[in-house]
Design a protein around this motif. Structure first.
Motif, PDB file in Angstrom:
ATOM      1  N   SER A 170      44.932 -27.383  21.834  1.00 17.92           N
ATOM      2  CA  SER A 170      44.786 -26.954  23.140  1.00 17.92           C
ATOM      3  C   SER A 170      45.144 -25.774  23.092  1.00 17.92           C
ATOM      4  O   SER A 170      46.304 -25.175  23.978  1.00 17.92           O
ATOM      5  CB  SER A 170      45.554 -27.742  24.002  1.00 17.92           C
ATOM      6  N   LEU A 171      44.989 -24.568  22.217  1.00 21.40           N
ATOM      7  CA  LEU A 171      45.209 -23.456  21.850  1.00 21.40           C
ATOM      8  C   LEU A 171      44.291 -22.431  22.279  1.00 21.40           C
ATOM      9  O   LEU A 171      43.157 -22.417  21.561  1.00 21.40           O
ATOM     10  CB  LEU A 171      45.796 -23.347  20.521  1.00 21.40           C
ATOM     11  N   SER A 172      44.372 -21.236  22.949  1.00 23.72           N
ATOM     12  CA  SER A 172      43.495 -20.490  23.305  1.00 23.72           C
ATOM     13  C   SER A 172      44.259 -19.178  22.740  1.00 23.72           C
ATOM     14  O   SER A 172      45.216 -18.564  23.309  1.00 23.72           O
ATOM     15  CB  SER A 172      42.862 -20.386  24.751  1.00 23.72           C
ATOM     16  N   LEU A 173      43.574 -18.359  21.830  1.00 22.71           N
ATOM     17  CA  LEU A 173      43.918 -17.149  21.169  1.00 22.71           C
ATOM     18  C   LEU A 173      43.157 -16.097  21.423  1.00 22.71           C
ATOM     19  O   LEU A 173      41.984 -16.122  20.951  1.00 22.71           O
ATOM     20  CB  LEU A 173      44.420 -17.226  19.785  1.00 22.71           C
ATOM     21  N   GLN A 174      43.498 -14.984  22.361  1.00 25.66           N
ATOM     22  CA  GLN A 174      42.692 -13.874  22.744  1.00 25.66           C
ATOM     23  C   GLN A 174      42.906 -12.681  22.025  1.00 25.66           C
ATOM     24  O   GLN A 174      44.027 -12.395  21.759  1.00 25.66           O
ATOM     25  CB  GLN A 174      42.457 -13.628  24.096  1.00 25.66           C
ATOM     26  N   GLN A 179      61.740  -9.065  22.441  1.00 25.47           N
ATOM     27  CA  GLN A 179      60.447  -9.854  23.023  1.00 25.47           C
ATOM     28  C   GLN A 179      60.326 -11.130  22.609  1.00 25.47           C
ATOM     29  O   GLN A 179      60.189 -11.611  21.538  1.00 25.47           O
ATOM     30  CB  GLN A 179      59.280  -9.067  22.668  1.00 25.47           C
ATOM     31  N   LEU A 180      59.908 -12.125  23.824  1.00 25.86           N
ATOM     32  CA  LEU A 180      59.610 -13.530  23.587  1.00 25.86           C
ATOM     33  C   LEU A 180      58.183 -13.468  22.991  1.00 25.86           C
ATOM     34  O   LEU A 180      57.238 -12.922  23.456  1.00 25.86           O
ATOM     35  CB  LEU A 180      59.564 -14.170  24.866  1.00 25.86           C
ATOM     36  N   PHE A 209      51.514 -12.888  15.829  1.00 27.41           N
ATOM     37  CA  PHE A 209      52.408 -12.788  16.651  1.00 27.41           C
ATOM     38  C   PHE A 209      51.813 -12.568  18.295  1.00 27.41           C
ATOM     39  O   PHE A 209      50.728 -11.885  17.984  1.00 27.41           O
ATOM     40  CB  PHE A 209      53.465 -11.844  16.786  1.00 27.41           C
ATOM     41  N   CYS A 210      52.038 -13.443  19.030  1.00 24.00           N
ATOM     42  CA  CYS A 210      51.201 -13.645  20.216  1.00 24.00           C
ATOM     43  C   CYS A 210      52.062 -13.640  21.507  1.00 24.00           C
ATOM     44  O   CYS A 210      53.239 -14.073  21.589  1.00 24.00           O
ATOM     45  CB  CYS A 210      50.537 -14.859  20.603  1.00 24.00           C
ATOM     46  N   LYS A 211      51.514 -13.093  22.653  1.00 17.02           N
ATOM     47  CA  LYS A 211      52.218 -13.214  23.928  1.00 17.02           C
ATOM     48  C   LYS A 211      51.723 -14.508  24.872  1.00 17.02           C
ATOM     49  O   LYS A 211      50.502 -14.355  24.834  1.00 17.02           O
ATOM     50  CB  LYS A 211      52.101 -11.853  24.749  1.00 17.02           C
ATOM     51  N   GLN A 212      52.549 -15.092  25.198  1.00 13.82           N
ATOM     52  CA  GLN A 212      52.188 -16.350  25.851  1.00 13.82           C
ATOM     53  C   GLN A 212      51.867 -15.840  27.516  1.00 13.82           C
ATOM     54  O   GLN A 212      52.743 -15.245  28.017  1.00 13.82           O
ATOM     55  CB  GLN A 212      52.942 -17.401  25.759  1.00 13.82           C
ATOM     56  N   PHE A 213      50.945 -16.204  28.100  1.00 16.01           N
ATOM     57  CA  PHE A 213      50.706 -16.237  29.365  1.00 16.01           C
ATOM     58  C   PHE A 213      49.988 -17.533  30.057  1.00 16.01           C
ATOM     59  O   PHE A 213      49.138 -18.207  29.280  1.00 16.01           O
ATOM     60  CB  PHE A 213      49.940 -14.904  29.842  1.00 16.01           C
ATOM     61  N   GLY A 227      45.073 -23.245  31.675  1.00 19.33           N
ATOM     62  CA  GLY A 227      46.218 -23.622  31.182  1.00 19.33           C
ATOM     63  C   GLY A 227      46.951 -22.311  30.315  1.00 19.33           C
ATOM     64  O   GLY A 227      46.887 -21.148  30.771  1.00 19.33           O
ATOM     65  N   ILE A 228      47.660 -22.596  29.308  1.00 17.76           N
ATOM     66  CA  ILE A 228      48.341 -21.731  28.634  1.00 17.76           C
ATOM     67  C   ILE A 228      47.375 -20.955  27.444  1.00 17.76           C
ATOM     68  O   ILE A 228      46.689 -21.568  26.893  1.00 17.76           O
ATOM     69  CB  ILE A 228      49.527 -22.302  27.965  1.00 17.76           C
ATOM     70  N   CYS A 229      47.630 -19.544  27.530  1.00 20.41           N
ATOM     71  CA  CYS A 229      46.781 -18.944  26.610  1.00 20.41           C
ATOM     72  C   CYS A 229      47.730 -18.004  25.758  1.00 20.41           C
ATOM     73  O   CYS A 229      48.856 -17.707  26.223  1.00 20.41           O
ATOM     74  CB  CYS A 229      45.731 -17.955  27.280  1.00 20.41           C
ATOM     75  N   TYR A 230      47.284 -17.509  24.820  1.00 18.72           N
ATOM     76  CA  TYR A 230      48.131 -16.546  23.896  1.00 18.72           C
ATOM     77  C   TYR A 230      47.205 -15.479  23.798  1.00 18.72           C
ATOM     78  O   TYR A 230      46.010 -15.414  23.346  1.00 18.72           O
ATOM     79  CB  TYR A 230      48.448 -17.172  22.485  1.00 18.72           C
ATOM     80  N   GLN A 231      47.736 -14.148  23.846  1.00 23.39           N
ATOM     81  CA  GLN A 231      47.393 -12.838  23.766  1.00 23.39           C
ATOM     82  C   GLN A 231      47.671 -12.276  22.319  1.00 23.39           C
ATOM     83  O   GLN A 231      49.012 -12.140  22.131  1.00 23.39           O
ATOM     84  CB  GLN A 231      47.373 -11.895  24.692  1.00 23.39           C
ATOM     85  N   PHE A 232      46.891 -11.905  21.332  1.00 22.20           N
ATOM     86  CA  PHE A 232      47.225 -11.479  20.208  1.00 22.20           C
ATOM     87  C   PHE A 232      48.231 -10.123  20.213  1.00 22.20           C
ATOM     88  O   PHE A 232      47.614  -9.396  20.961  1.00 22.20           O
ATOM     89  CB  PHE A 232      46.062 -11.240  19.308  1.00 22.20           C
TER      90      PHE A 232
END
Length: 135
Positions: free
Chosen positions: A11-15, A51-52, A64-68, A73-78
């Motif tokens: 359940s991981l979305s990495l953009q 930074q988190l 390293f990603c930023k979670q939002f 659901g929860i996504c991650y930005q590269f």
């Protein structure tokens, strides 16, 4: 060109992951850390704001990603990545049992990673060390 990576079994979305980073290899583990970057050049020490970041440890890259949050659901930005083949690490940081340090071999930037718990740090450090050794 950027890819959007979906790992449905996690359940991981990495953009925003650049194609140039492929192949990543298998996802080994992931954890959230408070990241502080220091440049220890000579007597000058540069520090940026803590930074988190959510870290995804793959066989070939540390992402390293930023979670939002989104409706889905929860996504991650590269944000950035470090090649495992060029990494050094220390899981012992004087004065803080929840921190570890990583760096790019031959460069002066040091990334101080602060985990929420000592166990989270130790578990991630073991996996990272194993991936580095396999390179």
């Amino acid at each position: 060109m950027f890819l959007e990576l979906f790992l449905s079994h996690l359940s991981l979305s990495l953009q925003g992951l650049p194609e140039v980073l492929h192949p990543l290899g298998s996802l080994v583990c992931q954890e959230s850390f408070s990241v502080l970057t220091e440049n220890k050049t000579g007597s000058h020490i540069f520090r940026n704001k803590q930074q988190l970041r959510h870290l995804l440890l793959y066989e070939n890259q540390l992402i390293f990603c930023k979670q939002f949050s989104e409706k889905a659901g929860i996504c991650y930005q590269f944000k950035f990545s470090l090649a495992i083949a060029n990494l050094g690490m220390s899981s012992v940081v004087k004065g803080d049992e929840k921190k570890l340090e990583i760096w790019i071999l031959g460069q002066s930037d040091v990334y101080s990673l602060g985990a929420k718990t000592r166990k989270a740090k130790e578990d991630f450090a073991v996996e990272l060390r194993n991936v580095i050794i396999k390179q």
